[in-house]
Design a protein around this motif. Structure first.
Motif, mmCIF file in Angstrom:
data_model
loop_
_atom_site.group_PDB
_atom_site.id
_atom_site.type_symbol
_atom_site.label_atom_id
_atom_site.label_comp_id
_atom_site.label_asym_id
_atom_site.label_seq_id
_atom_site.Cartn_x
_atom_site.Cartn_y
_atom_site.Cartn_z
ATOM 1 N N LEU A 604 -14.842 10.600 -8.679
ATOM 2 C CA LEU A 604 -14.180 10.615 -7.376
ATOM 3 C C LEU A 604 -12.680 10.473 -7.590
ATOM 4 O O LEU A 604 -12.212 9.505 -8.191
ATOM 5 C CB LEU A 604 -14.687 9.459 -6.510
ATOM 6 N N VAL A 605 -11.919 11.447 -7.108
ATOM 7 C CA VAL A 605 -10.464 11.377 -7.127
ATOM 8 C C VAL A 605 -10.019 10.919 -5.743
ATOM 9 O O VAL A 605 -10.530 11.397 -4.728
ATOM 10 C CB VAL A 605 -9.839 12.745 -7.474
ATOM 11 N N PHE A 606 -9.049 9.988 -5.697
ATOM 12 C CA PHE A 606 -8.707 9.415 -4.390
ATOM 13 C C PHE A 606 -7.275 8.891 -4.368
ATOM 14 O O PHE A 606 -6.647 8.674 -5.416
ATOM 15 C CB PHE A 606 -9.669 8.279 -4.038
ATOM 16 N N THR A 607 -6.774 8.697 -3.156
ATOM 17 C CA THR A 607 -5.506 8.016 -2.924
ATOM 18 C C THR A 607 -5.802 6.676 -2.261
ATOM 19 O O THR A 607 -6.883 6.465 -1.698
ATOM 20 C CB THR A 607 -4.577 8.847 -2.026
ATOM 21 N N GLN A 608 -4.824 5.765 -2.316
ATOM 22 C CA GLN A 608 -5.022 4.412 -1.802
ATOM 23 C C GLN A 608 -4.048 4.099 -0.675
ATOM 24 O O GLN A 608 -2.932 4.605 -0.637
ATOM 25 C CB GLN A 608 -4.847 3.376 -2.917
ATOM 26 N N LEU A 609 -4.499 3.220 0.226
ATOM 27 C CA LEU A 609 -3.660 2.753 1.313
ATOM 28 C C LEU A 609 -2.710 1.688 0.772
ATOM 29 O O LEU A 609 -3.120 0.727 0.138
ATOM 30 C CB LEU A 609 -4.519 2.161 2.430
ATOM 31 N N GLY A 610 -1.406 1.910 0.993
ATOM 32 C CA GLY A 610 -0.407 0.942 0.567
ATOM 33 C C GLY A 610 -0.100 0.967 -0.916
ATOM 34 O O GLY A 610 0.574 0.060 -1.428
ATOM 35 N N LYS A 611 -0.555 2.006 -1.604
ATOM 36 C CA LYS A 611 -0.307 2.093 -3.047
ATOM 37 C C LYS A 611 -0.195 3.554 -3.436
ATOM 38 O O LYS A 611 -1.062 4.362 -3.107
ATOM 39 C CB LYS A 611 -1.444 1.417 -3.825
ATOM 40 N N GLY A 612 0.884 3.919 -4.122
ATOM 41 C CA GLY A 612 1.086 5.298 -4.507
ATOM 42 C C GLY A 612 0.226 5.698 -5.680
ATOM 43 O O GLY A 612 -0.548 4.922 -6.242
ATOM 44 N N GLY A 613 0.354 6.972 -6.087
ATOM 45 C CA GLY A 613 -0.404 7.494 -7.217
ATOM 46 C C GLY A 613 -1.700 8.156 -6.796
ATOM 47 O O GLY A 613 -2.195 7.973 -5.678
ATOM 48 N N LEU A 614 -2.255 8.952 -7.735
ATOM 49 C CA LEU A 614 -3.571 9.560 -7.556
ATOM 50 C C LEU A 614 -4.502 8.934 -8.579
ATOM 51 O O LEU A 614 -4.154 8.818 -9.771
ATOM 52 C CB LEU A 614 -3.507 11.073 -7.751
ATOM 53 N N TRP A 615 -5.721 8.563 -8.160
ATOM 54 C CA TRP A 615 -6.606 7.740 -8.965
ATOM 55 C C TRP A 615 -7.966 8.400 -9.108
ATOM 56 O O TRP A 615 -8.340 9.287 -8.332
ATOM 57 C CB TRP A 615 -6.764 6.362 -8.326
#
Length: 716
Positions: A604-615
């Motif tokens: 699963l590739v995702f972005t986060q609320l309140g935190k940059g970057g792709l994870w």
């Protein structure tokens, strides 16, 4: 005729009012001979209370009070009277077990609700012998006088009805007039007019994306507005002090990376920090008596952002949280004091596609709900009568203004398209607002072109379209359209033709997502109570819509698991799997995900609320989280798409936007498209079309926003 001396002492329940020393003396129930507390208040407040007591039980108009206490000076008296009534209620309520002491009679005035007790010595009989004789004579002709009085009353009733009819006609035919107060090239937001009606303050973003506050002299409209704040800080939303001598606002100091509540004294141009704030665009208001600020802040107690109160009468005050702390089903987003200081209006967000207006009594804590099922409130303000609220809301992509009474809870449309952040002009039946017109479209961009070109609109019609998602299996695009007046799910072929409407819920739907096999579409829509949202699944063959089992009120954008047996979305507990067979959902990670997309059976590739970057994380080992693109290069939340070679994503730069491509095998980032700033909205979406090697994305046309003054019949 019996009169009462102006300086007469009188009792209101357990409170003794003494005009000679401007005091209120509060007694206890079990000891009415010794005052438990003595409170000194302003002489004008005592004069108002004494006048109401001498006229008890009659209603006294505002004009009569201003004429007798402020010598007819309506400019000073109007606001001073409102302030006096607020203070009197605050003081008298505690001495009468929170019983309402002074009643506001709509469109008439004020009335004292507690019968005053005067000493007999203060009652003056000024009848002389001649007057007594007149009374005897008049008693002999009582019948005649009654008949005359009846005729006069009938005549007055006819005149009053005629006058009321003329008044209603004058209101009915008040034209809707709009006057542009700003014409600059930037975007003017959050307008507010000073208490004396002369000055307009507003925030404006420049081409460098940073904001400042500006002051415009409404008596000299040709003069260039004055910038009030530094270019080293960002400000956009301010509120006037009741005396007009200062402004309060949030200020983001970019060098520190911190936001401060700030007071700017206009006579000295001195800015002083009061406390920390959440964001420079967060809501803020000041009480009519200048004693405190209310504003949105995140106090880091773990409860998230909410409404706080900051005293302006203490040194180094500590902010006090007014919003709920635990188990909250909502979050407060906007706030406004009523002009009489009696009520606090609050806009509350339920989930991410539902918001409504509540009012809370400042003294008693009584709470009322005024609206149900709104989508997105964009500003609220009280009418000067403290009995109506003006607000703006976005409905299926269109903003408009409304007015609602706090007693009858009747919502009336102003029918002013584009209205945002309305603010009543003090002591006036007019208001100012920021005009905001924005259309959305689905655009296509061909990749790896031999001849570089711009984006092309996919759908050539006059409506807003957003949030596209493409299915390779069906070779169709689903998107959200407001063609019917409501945001509904539609689809088209790859050319934008053969369009079909798939939902008819007549309420906001959002963020459609194709299943991998192309048989279903997951999307969000409000729940039955309009207090949150649920994940809905549309079967494209049968047109049946089901709602996935969930204990949660709010869900973020949905996406599909690799085998299409479940939907992934963020809940309040983190990344959560929601199942099509009505099993209860399962939390797989506490990470606060914005948007996730499966790129393989387990990843699963995702972005986060309140935190940059792709994870990226593995569903089989969710505790192992890896950063794919660092936050220094990737700050996007929703505008990104993947294919087997890498990730396309939006990047904001100073004055423009880029669409970049990041390659899995090399980690290199390549810019592929440059667009004007604001072209791709923050809440948009991207999707990749493999057989066309092209991108689909939401684009917006962000028109220039100006401040407008409005005259409207519903505001009278």
């Amino acid at each position: 005729m019996v009169e009462i001396r102006k300086e007469a002492v009188f009792r209101l329940g357990l409170c003794e009012v003494n005009p000679s020393d401007n005091s209120l003396n509060f007694y206890q129930v079990d000891d009415e001979n010794h005052a438990a507390e003595k409170v000194s208040i302003q002489p004008k407040f005592i004069e108002v209370l004494s006048y109401l007591a001498r006229q008890y039980p009659n209603v006294v108009t505002r004009e009569e009070l201003i004429e007798n206490i402020w010598e007819g000076n309506s400019y000073v008296g109007s606001k001073a009277l409102t302030n006096a009534i607020w203070h009197l209620r605050k003081q008298l309520n505690r001495g009468n077990d929170s019983e309402q002491a002074v009643e506001t009679v709509r469109k008439m005035g004020y009335r004292l609700l507690i019968e005053p007790q005067f000493n007999q010595a203060d009652l003056v009989d000024d009848l002389d012998l001649f007057q007594q004789a007149e009374l005897k004579i008049s008693s002999l002709t009582a019948l005649n006088r009654k008949l005359q009085l009846g005729g006069v009353i009938a005549l007055l009733a006819v005149v009053a009805a005629w006058g009321y009819h003329l008044y209603q006609d004058s209101i009915r035919y008040v034209p809707t007039l709009k006057q542009n107060l700003t014409t600059a090239a930037g975007s003017e937001l959050y307008p507010a007019v000073s208490p004396d009606g002369r000055w307009l303050v507003y925030g404006s973003r420049g081409s460098n994306r940073y904001s400042s506050l500006y002051l415009k002299d409404l008596q000299n409209p040709s003069e260039t507005p004055k910038r009030l704040t530094s270019t080293k800080t960002s400000e956009i939303r301010a509120v006037w002090s009741p005396d007009g001598g200062a402004l309060y606002y949030g200020s983001e100091h970019r060098s520190e990376g911190r936001c401060y509540l700030t007071k700017l004294s206009l006579d000295s141009n001195e800015a002083s920090k009061l406390a920390e704030c959440y964001n420079y665009s967060s809501a803020i208001d000041i009480s009519p008596d200048s004693s405190r600020l209310v504003y949105i802040w995140d106090g880091s107690e773990g409860a998230g952002s909410g409404l706080y109160e900051l005293s302006l009468e203490q040194e180094n005050p500590t902010p006090k949280r007014l919003s709920c702390v635990e188990g909250c089903s909502y979050r407060d987003r906007d706030v406004a004091f009523s002009p009489d200081g009696e009520w606090l209006a609050i806009a509350r967000r339920f989930g991410n596609i539902s918001e409504d207006i509540f009012i809370v009594h400042v003294d008693t804590g009584e709470e009322r709900r005024l609206t149900s099922g709104l989508e997105d409130i964009r500003g609220l303000s009280w009418h000067q009568d403290s009995e109506r609220l003006i607000f703006s809301t976005e409905n299926s992509g269109v903003r408009n203004g409304y007015i609602v009474g706090i007693d009858d809870v009747q919502i009336m449309p102003l029918e002013v398209e584009g209205m945002s952040y309305p603010r009543s002009i003090p002591n006036s039946d007019e208001l100012v607002y920021s005009n905001y017109m924005r259309d959305y479209s689905v655009a296509s961009f061909a990749l790896e072109q031999s001849i570089p070109t711009a984006t092309f609109p996919l759908l050539q019609v006059e409506y807003s379209y957003r949030n596209p998602d493409y299915s390779e299996q069906t070779q169709r695009i689903v998107y959200v359209s407001n063609e019917t007046g409501f945001n509904e799910i539609w689809s088209s072929d790859i050319e934008g033709e053969q369009r079909r409407q798939h939902t008819d819920l007549k309420r906001r739907v959002a963020y459609p997502s194709w299943s991998h096999d192309g048989t279903k579409v997951a999307f969000l829509a409000p729940d039955d109570k309009n207090e949150g949202n649920k994940i809905h699944v549309l079967d494209m063959k049968t047109a049946n819509i089901s709602i996935l089992a969930t204990p949660y009120l709010d869900h973020n954008r949905p996406s599909w698991g690799w085998n299409d047996e479940m939907v992934l979305a963020r809940s309040q507990d983190g990344i959560t799997e929601f199942y099509l067979d009505n099993r209860l959902p399962k939390v797989i990670s506490p990470i606060n995900m914005r948007l996730g997309k499966m790129i393989s059976q387990d990843k699963l590739v995702f972005t986060q609320l309140g935190k940059g970057g792709l994870w990226v994380l593995s569903l089989s080992q969710p505790e192992q989280v890896k950063e794919l693109i660092s936050d220094s290069h990737f700050g996007e939340g929703y505008n990104w798409a993947t294919n087997d070679k890498g990730v396309y994503f939006r990047q904001n730069r100073q004055g423009y936007q880029l669409v970049n491509f990041w390659r899995f095998n090399t980690g290199l980032i390549t810019p592929i498209l440059k667009l004007p700033s604001g072209s791709i909205p923050r809440s948009g979406a991207m999707t990749y079309i493999a057989n066309r090697n092209s991108l689909l994305m939401t684009l917006s046309q962000n028109y220039k926003r100006d401040v407008i003054k409005l005259q409207h019949k519903l505001l009278y």
